[in-house]
Design a protein around this motif. Structure first.
Motif, PDB file in Angstrom:
ATOM      1  N   SER A 116       0.810  -1.214   0.000  1.00  0.00           N
ATOM      2  CA  SER A 116       0.000   0.000   0.000  1.00  0.00           C
ATOM      3  C   SER A 116       0.846   1.268   0.000  1.00  0.00           C
ATOM      4  CB  SER A 116      -0.917   0.008   1.226  1.00  0.00           C
ATOM      5  OG  SER A 116      -0.151  -0.015   2.419  1.00  0.00           O
ATOM      6  N   SER A 117       0.242   2.357  -0.456  1.00  0.00           N
ATOM      7  CA  SER A 117       0.896   3.665  -0.437  1.00  0.00           C
ATOM      8  C   SER A 117       0.850   4.236   0.970  1.00  0.00           C
ATOM      9  CB  SER A 117       0.183   4.616  -1.391  1.00  0.00           C
ATOM     10  OG  SER A 117      -1.119   4.930  -0.899  1.00  0.00           O
ATOM     11  N   ALA A 118       1.620   5.289   1.202  1.00  0.00           N
ATOM     12  CA  ALA A 118       1.611   5.935   2.513  1.00  0.00           C
ATOM     13  C   ALA A 118       0.235   6.495   2.830  1.00  0.00           C
ATOM     14  CB  ALA A 118       2.659   7.046   2.539  1.00  0.00           C
ATOM     15  N   ALA A 119      -0.399   7.143   1.866  1.00  0.00           N
ATOM     16  CA  ALA A 119      -1.706   7.771   2.115  1.00  0.00           C
ATOM     17  C   ALA A 119      -2.764   6.734   2.449  1.00  0.00           C
ATOM     18  CB  ALA A 119      -2.126   8.588   0.892  1.00  0.00           C
ATOM     19  N   ILE A 120      -2.795   5.652   1.705  1.00  0.00           N
ATOM     20  CA  ILE A 120      -3.796   4.609   1.967  1.00  0.00           C
ATOM     21  C   ILE A 120      -3.533   3.955   3.311  1.00  0.00           C
ATOM     22  CG2 ILE A 120      -4.584   2.334   1.213  1.00  0.00           C
ATOM     23  CD1 ILE A 120      -4.271   3.311  -1.676  1.00  0.00           C
ATOM     24  N   THR A 121      -2.274   3.726   3.621  1.00  0.00           N
ATOM     25  CA  THR A 121      -1.930   3.117   4.906  1.00  0.00           C
ATOM     26  C   THR A 121      -2.396   3.989   6.062  1.00  0.00           C
ATOM     27  OG1 THR A 121       0.007   2.009   3.961  1.00  0.00           O
ATOM     28  CG2 THR A 121      -0.046   2.286   6.348  1.00  0.00           C
ATOM     29  N   ILE A 122      -2.044   5.264   6.029  1.00  0.00           N
ATOM     30  CA  ILE A 122      -2.418   6.165   7.109  1.00  0.00           C
ATOM     31  C   ILE A 122      -3.926   6.247   7.256  1.00  0.00           C
ATOM     32  CG2 ILE A 122      -2.443   8.597   7.813  1.00  0.00           C
ATOM     33  CD1 ILE A 122       0.145   7.181   8.438  1.00  0.00           C
ATOM     34  N   SER A 123      -4.650   6.340   6.145  1.00  0.00           N
ATOM     35  CA  SER A 123      -6.110   6.419   6.192  1.00  0.00           C
ATOM     36  C   SER A 123      -6.708   5.181   6.846  1.00  0.00           C
ATOM     37  CB  SER A 123      -6.663   6.589   4.778  1.00  0.00           C
ATOM     38  OG  SER A 123      -8.074   6.583   4.781  1.00  0.00           O
ATOM     39  N   ASP A 124      -6.191   4.006   6.482  1.00  0.00           N
ATOM     40  CA  ASP A 124      -6.732   2.756   7.010  1.00  0.00           C
ATOM     41  C   ASP A 124      -6.397   2.603   8.496  1.00  0.00           C
ATOM     42  OD1 ASP A 124      -8.296   0.655   5.698  1.00  0.00           O
ATOM     43  OD2 ASP A 124      -6.770  -0.712   6.481  1.00  0.00           O
ATOM     44  N   VAL A 125      -5.184   2.995   8.885  1.00  0.00           N
ATOM     45  CA  VAL A 125      -4.783   2.909  10.293  1.00  0.00           C
ATOM     46  C   VAL A 125      -5.591   3.886  11.140  1.00  0.00           C
ATOM     47  CG1 VAL A 125      -2.879   3.335  11.910  1.00  0.00           C
ATOM     48  CG2 VAL A 125      -2.477   2.028   9.822  1.00  0.00           C
ATOM     49  N   GLU A 126      -5.778   5.100  10.651  1.00  0.00           N
ATOM     50  CA  GLU A 126      -6.554   6.081  11.406  1.00  0.00           C
ATOM     51  C   GLU A 126      -8.008   5.638  11.556  1.00  0.00           C
ATOM     52  OE1 GLU A 126      -5.950   9.785   9.406  1.00  0.00           O
ATOM     53  OE2 GLU A 126      -4.056  10.176  10.462  1.00  0.00           O
ATOM     54  N   ARG A 127      -8.562   5.048  10.515  1.00  0.00           N
ATOM     55  CA  ARG A 127      -9.929   4.534  10.606  1.00  0.00           C
ATOM     56  C   ARG A 127     -10.023   3.449  11.669  1.00  0.00           C
ATOM     57  NH1 ARG A 127     -13.416   1.600   5.723  1.00  0.00           N
ATOM     58  NH2 ARG A 127     -15.436   1.583   6.837  1.00  0.00           N
ATOM     59  N   ASN A 128      -8.996   2.612  11.747  1.00  0.00           N
ATOM     60  CA  ASN A 128      -9.010   1.540  12.747  1.00  0.00           C
ATOM     61  C   ASN A 128      -8.889   2.106  14.154  1.00  0.00           C
ATOM     62  OD1 ASN A 128      -9.119  -1.412  12.953  1.00  0.00           O
ATOM     63  ND2 ASN A 128      -7.140  -1.211  13.960  1.00  0.00           N
ATOM     64  N   ALA A 129      -7.971   3.060  14.339  1.00  0.00           N
ATOM     65  CA  ALA A 129      -7.791   3.656  15.660  1.00  0.00           C
ATOM     66  C   ALA A 129      -9.066   4.356  16.122  1.00  0.00           C
ATOM     67  CB  ALA A 129      -6.629   4.642  15.625  1.00  0.00           C
ATOM     68  N   GLU A 130      -9.771   5.002  15.196  1.00  0.00           N
ATOM     69  CA  GLU A 130     -11.032   5.656  15.542  1.00  0.00           C
ATOM     70  C   GLU A 130     -12.086   4.633  15.956  1.00  0.00           C
ATOM     71  OE1 GLU A 130     -11.926   7.846  12.036  1.00  0.00           O
ATOM     72  OE2 GLU A 130     -10.388   9.381  12.414  1.00  0.00           O
TER      73      GLU A 130
END
Length: 257
Positions: A116-130
């Motif tokens: 995955s790209s950095a942007a997709i990774t960060i988006s998916d991780v932030e969604r999980n943390a939320e």
């Protein structure tokens, strides 16, 4: 969602020569060296993806001994069926949290961070943390790469966002270990218990921190899980050998993170 689309199929990360070289090279880059000095060895028992059996039989094995573990939840999997059985729910995560276990972070969709790209990774991780925060389990401080895989974009993007970012390559957390791609040892498959025992011996000899992981915990586990008896024997062995048995978050705190 119909049952046809509610099942999680097994996924195989890139096993090509290119993928193998990438996984080897990324361990040399974007490092965050640990500073470790322990008087006693430590071990953490962790459970990836949070199959329901890990939250039941796995939690009971620890709780019966007054101990707690770390559960890496991927919120997008919760309540679904997969190759390791049914995945636990947000209610299960809250129950574990209230009992003193650590609820830690995967990616929301169990995203392959090696692809995955950095942007997709960060988006998916932030969604999980939320999602984890919405369950009432607090802000996660520990992360594990799904499949243990990571590429340069994801490793760079996630560096420093968590106290530890755990991978799957074998090793101990000693002085100089990379906290952005921390080693761990799996309790899985027919020889998983024996391999874990050997690494407990190594950790004891070096006063090191060992992170063990598995997935489902059952009398007849999947190829990614372990038996209840095997988990109990490893916990008892670690206790008898003088290990401090801690969550990953507590282990990080003890090395000054």
């Amino acid at each position: 969602m119909s049952a046809e689309f509610d099942k999680v199929d097994a996924y195989e990360p890139d096993r090509s020569l290119k993928g193998k070289l990438r996984r080897r090279l990324i361990r040399l880059a974007h490092r965050r060296p640990a500073r470790v000095k322990l008087d006693r060895p430590m071990v953490s028992f962790s459970f990836d993806d949070a199959p329901a059996t890990a939250c039941e039989a796995g939690a009971k094995a620890l709780e019966d001994r007054g101990l707690r573990g770390t559960y890496y939840f991927a919120a997008g999997l919760t309540g679904r069926d997969g190759p390791m059985g049914r995945f636990a729910t947000g209610e299960d995560a809250r129950r574990l949290h209230d009992a003193g276990h650590e609820i830690a972070c995967h990616t929301y969709s169990h995203l392959d961070c090696g692809q995955s790209s950095a942007a997709i990774t960060i988006s998916d991780v932030e969604r999980n943390a939320e999602a984890l925060a919405a369950w009432g389990t607090g802000a996660p401080v520990s992360f594990a790469y799904p499949y243990g895989d990571v590429g340069a974009p994801a490793k760079t993007a996630l560096a420093g966002r968590f106290k530890t970012l755990r991978a799957l390559h074998h090793g101990l957390i000693t002085n100089g270990a990379d906290l952005n791609q921390a080693p761990a040892v799996g309790i899985e498959g027919d020889d998983g218990e024996a391999i874990a025992k050997a690494w407990l011996d190594r950790a004891k000899a070096r006063n090191a921190w060992l992170i063990l992981y598995t997935h489902d915990v059952a009398d007849r586990p999947s190829q990614w899980g372990c038996t209840t008896g095997g988990l109990e024997r490893l916990i008892d062995r670690a206790t008898a050998e003088g290990f401090d048995i801690v969550t990953v978050a507590e282990g990080a705190r003890r090395i000054g993170l």
